[in-house]
Structures are given as structure tokens and as C-alpha cells.
Design a protein around this motif. Structure first.
Motif, mmCIF file in Angstrom:
data_model
loop_
_atom_site.group_PDB
_atom_site.id
_atom_site.type_symbol
_atom_site.label_atom_id
_atom_site.label_comp_id
_atom_site.label_asym_id
_atom_site.label_seq_id
_atom_site.Cartn_x
_atom_site.Cartn_y
_atom_site.Cartn_z
ATOM 1 N N LEU A 29 0.858 -1.171 0.000
ATOM 2 C CA LEU A 29 0.000 0.000 0.000
ATOM 3 C C LEU A 29 0.894 1.220 0.000
ATOM 4 C CD1 LEU A 29 -2.813 -0.965 2.502
ATOM 5 C CD2 LEU A 29 -2.860 -1.007 0.021
ATOM 6 N N GLY A 30 1.067 1.814 -1.167
ATOM 7 C CA GLY A 30 1.981 2.938 -1.244
ATOM 8 C C GLY A 30 3.409 2.407 -1.266
ATOM 9 N N GLY A 31 4.354 3.290 -1.103
ATOM 10 C CA GLY A 31 5.738 2.851 -1.144
ATOM 11 C C GLY A 31 6.461 3.165 0.138
ATOM 12 N N GLY A 32 7.497 2.384 0.434
ATOM 13 C CA GLY A 32 8.386 2.663 1.549
ATOM 14 C C GLY A 32 7.679 2.814 2.867
ATOM 15 N N SER A 33 7.884 3.994 3.499
ATOM 16 C CA SER A 33 7.393 4.212 4.853
ATOM 17 C C SER A 33 5.881 4.189 4.934
ATOM 18 C CB SER A 33 7.919 5.551 5.387
ATOM 19 O OG SER A 33 7.473 6.619 4.576
ATOM 20 N N SER A 34 5.169 4.580 3.839
ATOM 21 C CA SER A 34 3.712 4.587 3.896
ATOM 22 C C SER A 34 3.162 3.177 4.035
ATOM 23 C CB SER A 34 3.131 5.257 2.654
ATOM 24 O OG SER A 34 3.467 4.524 1.482
ATOM 25 N N SER A 35 3.817 2.204 3.388
ATOM 26 C CA SER A 35 3.410 0.815 3.519
ATOM 27 C C SER A 35 3.590 0.340 4.956
ATOM 28 C CB SER A 35 4.220 -0.057 2.556
ATOM 29 O OG SER A 35 3.902 -1.418 2.729
ATOM 30 N N ILE A 36 4.721 0.690 5.559
ATOM 31 C CA ILE A 36 4.970 0.328 6.951
ATOM 32 C C ILE A 36 3.936 0.954 7.867
ATOM 33 C CG2 ILE A 36 6.584 0.635 8.874
ATOM 34 C CD1 ILE A 36 7.430 -1.520 6.966
ATOM 35 N N TRP A 38 0.764 1.757 7.237
ATOM 36 C CA TRP A 38 -0.498 1.025 7.166
ATOM 37 C C TRP A 38 -0.408 -0.297 7.932
ATOM 38 C CZ3 TRP A 38 -5.039 2.801 5.659
ATOM 39 C CH2 TRP A 38 -5.084 3.924 4.826
ATOM 40 N N LYS A 39 0.685 -0.975 7.784
ATOM 41 C CA LYS A 39 0.846 -2.264 8.456
ATOM 42 C C LYS A 39 0.915 -2.076 9.970
ATOM 43 C CE LYS A 39 3.141 -4.235 4.442
ATOM 44 N NZ LYS A 39 4.430 -4.559 3.803
ATOM 45 N N ALA A 40 1.567 -1.002 10.415
ATOM 46 C CA ALA A 40 1.647 -0.731 11.849
ATOM 47 C C ALA A 40 0.262 -0.487 12.435
ATOM 48 C CB ALA A 40 2.559 0.475 12.106
ATOM 49 N N PHE A 41 -0.552 0.287 11.715
ATOM 50 C CA PHE A 41 -1.907 0.542 12.218
ATOM 51 C C PHE A 41 -2.764 -0.719 12.171
ATOM 52 C CE2 PHE A 41 -0.918 4.982 12.239
ATOM 53 C CZ PHE A 41 -1.802 5.529 13.157
ATOM 54 N N ALA A 42 -2.553 -1.562 11.177
ATOM 55 C CA ALA A 42 -3.281 -2.832 11.138
ATOM 56 C C ALA A 42 -2.957 -3.670 12.365
ATOM 57 C CB ALA A 42 -2.926 -3.597 9.860
ATOM 58 N N ILE A 43 -1.697 -3.668 12.781
ATOM 59 C CA ILE A 43 -1.284 -4.440 13.956
ATOM 60 C C ILE A 43 -1.843 -3.823 15.231
ATOM 61 C CG2 ILE A 43 0.737 -4.987 15.381
ATOM 62 C CD1 ILE A 43 2.211 -5.592 12.729
ATOM 63 N N LEU A 44 -1.745 -2.508 15.367
ATOM 64 C CA LEU A 44 -2.311 -1.861 16.553
ATOM 65 C C LEU A 44 -3.815 -2.103 16.644
ATOM 66 C CD1 LEU A 44 -0.375 1.529 16.410
ATOM 67 C CD2 LEU A 44 0.020 -0.369 17.991
ATOM 68 N N GLY A 45 -4.476 -2.148 15.485
ATOM 69 C CA GLY A 45 -5.916 -2.387 15.465
ATOM 70 C C GLY A 45 -6.316 -3.809 15.789
ATOM 71 N N ALA A 46 -5.343 -4.704 15.860
ATOM 72 C CA ALA A 46 -5.657 -6.091 16.206
ATOM 73 C C ALA A 46 -6.048 -6.249 17.668
ATOM 74 C CB ALA A 46 -4.453 -6.989 15.893
ATOM 75 N N PHE A 47 -5.670 -5.285 18.507
ATOM 76 C CA PHE A 47 -5.957 -5.358 19.937
ATOM 77 C C PHE A 47 -7.311 -4.722 20.229
ATOM 78 C CE2 PHE A 47 -1.446 -5.597 19.423
ATOM 79 C CZ PHE A 47 -1.014 -6.495 20.380
ATOM 80 N N ASP A 48 -8.084 -5.324 21.126
ATOM 81 C CA ASP A 48 -9.342 -4.730 21.569
ATOM 82 C C ASP A 48 -9.543 -5.053 23.049
ATOM 83 O OD1 ASP A 48 -10.371 -7.365 21.721
ATOM 84 O OD2 ASP A 48 -11.168 -7.255 19.698
ATOM 85 N N ARG A 49 -10.696 -4.669 23.568
ATOM 86 C CA ARG A 49 -10.936 -4.850 25.015
ATOM 87 C C ARG A 49 -10.979 -6.317 25.415
ATOM 88 N NH1 ARG A 49 -13.768 -0.788 23.188
ATOM 89 N NH2 ARG A 49 -13.619 1.250 24.167
ATOM 90 N N ASP A 50 -11.502 -7.141 24.531
ATOM 91 C CA ASP A 50 -11.624 -8.555 24.863
ATOM 92 C C ASP A 50 -10.298 -9.294 24.743
ATOM 93 O OD1 ASP A 50 -14.363 -8.270 25.323
ATOM 94 O OD2 ASP A 50 -14.827 -8.579 23.196
ATOM 95 N N ARG A 51 -9.437 -8.803 23.844
ATOM 96 C CA ARG A 51 -8.141 -9.452 23.639
ATOM 97 C C ARG A 51 -7.052 -8.397 23.665
ATOM 98 N NH1 ARG A 51 -7.828 -14.398 21.561
ATOM 99 N NH2 ARG A 51 -5.750 -14.201 22.492
ATOM 100 N N ASN A 52 -6.586 -8.055 24.864
ATOM 101 C CA ASN A 52 -5.523 -7.058 24.980
ATOM 102 C C ASN A 52 -4.139 -7.691 25.115
ATOM 103 O OD1 ASN A 52 -5.644 -7.988 27.592
ATOM 104 N ND2 ASN A 52 -6.598 -6.139 28.413
ATOM 105 N N LEU A 53 -4.085 -9.021 25.106
ATOM 106 C CA LEU A 53 -2.834 -9.768 25.024
ATOM 107 C C LEU A 53 -2.942 -10.712 23.828
ATOM 108 C CD1 LEU A 53 -2.033 -10.761 28.725
ATOM 109 C CD2 LEU A 53 -0.775 -9.127 27.297
#
Length: 283
Positions: A29-36, A38-53
């Protein structure tokens, strides 16, 4: 509903059902740092109240990223303090708390909270604080009530057009903000949800005239809500609502409490420094 950094928002469907960027295995998605990014936000978004570990495998699955990619980005996020190790698992790190504590939403919540507590005590029902973000209401605080009819938890979103909070804010927003909601497909959650543009426009006119918004089982069956805007410097910065079982009736007796509470919060916001910076406009 997911966290504020919803995995939906970065892997297919955004809040309120709007399409979001999709991360597929092997896709950039995009090049270089922009791709990273998006991926970083995808990972941060994996956590929620029910699964914080989460384990690395769970992070990979929830973020729709290949495990090797997830491992690389997780390592970077741990180094930055956005994630932290907890044995073999990972959790959100202190950096995320630090960033979150600086947001305008936190300032608004801190100013409003004592008044929300008083309102919940006076009404005996759930009192909520929310702001408009795009086409959704972001819930900042909830006080009182028994929770059985609570539509979404704090930090989650609900489509603005079917909530009293959303209609209270939209009624006192600029034309562009209103068009963002009216020009999009209006989702239905119950038989009472308003899905017609002209009908919703008329409802907003009525709300503007009365300065009270109504939700009669539009978001949750059996739940009624009334809301009033928190208006500062001519615009609705947020709104507060009281929610109660439909069996209680119209709830008109709660309107004076809402109006008094709204006025107190508005005065409190005007006493803070740099109000415009601290209470963001709708996005």
C-alpha cells in the motif's frame, strides 16, 4: 465493535461500514514508509478490550498480515514503545497511552465527566457523551445505567444518523458535515432506523428547532435516547444523551437535566485554553 485503531478500518471495512484500504498478502500500500505505516496501524488495530494480550500468530491473523511481516513490524513497534512484550504475548505499550492522553477527546471527557455523573444520578439512567467523527458517533464516556441496553462501549462507534447524539450534533453542524452523512447510504439496525435521506433531513430540522434529538429504538430495540448538543462558539463540539428502556416512556422529564448539563459542560470548555485545538471539529 473494535478499538479506536480498528482492524476493520485498515483491512477492509471502516467504521460505519465505509470501505477502507485492504492489506493483502504480498500487496504494497503505497511505497516505503507509507506501507509500513499502514501495516503498523493494522497491527495496533488487532488489539481490543476482549483481547488485549495477543500472540504473534494472533496478531498476524487479526491484522491480515503474513506472519513474517507481522513479526518485523511488531519488533519495530516494541522498540518504539507502541507495543510491549508480556511473556510470549504482546500488548499495547505506554506510548499509546501517552499519545491518547493528549487528544482533544480526552480533554472534553475530563471537563464533562463530573457533570455526566450528576446527570446520571438525577435521571437514574445511562448518560453518554459523544462526538461526531466522519459519519459515526465516537462514544467518549458513559455513566450510570445497568448496561443491558448499552449499544456500544466507550471508544467504539455507531452510525450517527440512528443515534440521538448524532442527530443532536448534525442539527448544529455545517452543510458539508451534514452532507457527509446524508449523501451516504443510511444503514438499518432496527425497524425504526431512518434510512431515507429526506426523512432524516426533516428530522434534523425538527431537532434544530427544538434543540433536542430523539432516538426511539433506532439503534437498539427496546432503547430510547434523548440528546442535546454541547454548543461552543456557534458549533456543536459534542452532545450528551440519556438512554432508558422504551417502557419508561418518552423521557421528556429528562430534557431539563440534559440542557443544564450541556450548558455547564459548554462553560467548562470555554474556560479551557486553546479550545479550538483541544476540541476537534468533525472529521
Amino acid at each position: 465493535m473494535g478499538s479506536a485503531f480498528s482492524a476493520e478500518a485498515v483491512s477492509g471495512v471502516g467504521a460505519g461500514g465505509s470501505p477502507g484500504p485492504v492489506i493483502k498478502e504480498g500487496e504494497q500500500l503505497g511505497g516505503g514508509s507509507s506501507s509500513i505505516l499502514w501495516k503498523a496501524f493494522a497491527i495496533l488495530g488487532a488489539f481490543d478490550r476482549d483481547r488485549n494480550l495477543l500472540t504473534l500468530s494472533e496478531i498476524s491473523r487479526r491484522s491480515s498480515l503474513p506472519k513474517s511481516t507481522a513479526h518485523r513490524v511488531v519488533k519495530m513497534l516494541v522498540e518504539l514503545g507502541a507495543l510491549a512484550r508480556a511473556g510470549e504475548d504482546y500488548r499495547l505499550g505506554p506510548l499509546m497511552f501517552s499519545f491518547g492522553s493528549r487528544s482533544g477527546e480526552i480533554v472534553l471527557r475530563e471537563v464533562a465527566m463530573p457533570h455526566l455523573v450528576q446527570a446520571a444520578t438525577r435521571t437514574g439512567h445511562l448518560v453518554q457523551l459523544g462526538v461526531l467523527r466522519g459519519r459515526d458517533i465516537l462514544y467518549l464516556a458513559k455513566v450510570g445505567g445497568r448496561g443491558s441496553l448499552n449499544p456500544v462501549p466507550v471508544g467504539d462507534r455507531l452510525e450517527a444518523h440512528m443515534t440521538a447524539l448524532g442527530k443532536a450534533i448534525l442539527a448544529f453542524s455545517d452543510e458539508q458535515t451534514v452532507a457527509t452523512v446524508l449523501d451516504a447510504p443510511l444503514a438499518r439496525r432496527t425497524h425504526a432506523s431512518v434510512t431515507d435521506r429526506e426523512t432524516l433531513s426533516a428530522v434534523l430540522s425538527q431537532t434544530r428547532a427544538r434543540r433536542v434529538a430523539v432516538d426511539r429504538q433506532e439503534a437498539v430495540l427496546g432503547l430510547h435516547c434523548l440528546a442535546v448538543p454541547i454548543v461552543t462558539r456557534g458549533r456543536a463540539a459534542a452532545a450528551i444523551s440519556v438512554c432508558f428502556p422504551a417502557s419508561v416512556g418518552s423521557g421528556e422529564e429528562f430534557v431539563p437535566v440534559l440542557r443544564e448539563t450541556s450548558a455547564r459542560i459548554a462553560r467548562g470548555l470555554l474556560q479551557t485554553d486553546a479550545l479550538d485545538a483541544r476540541v476537534p471539529r468533525s472529521e
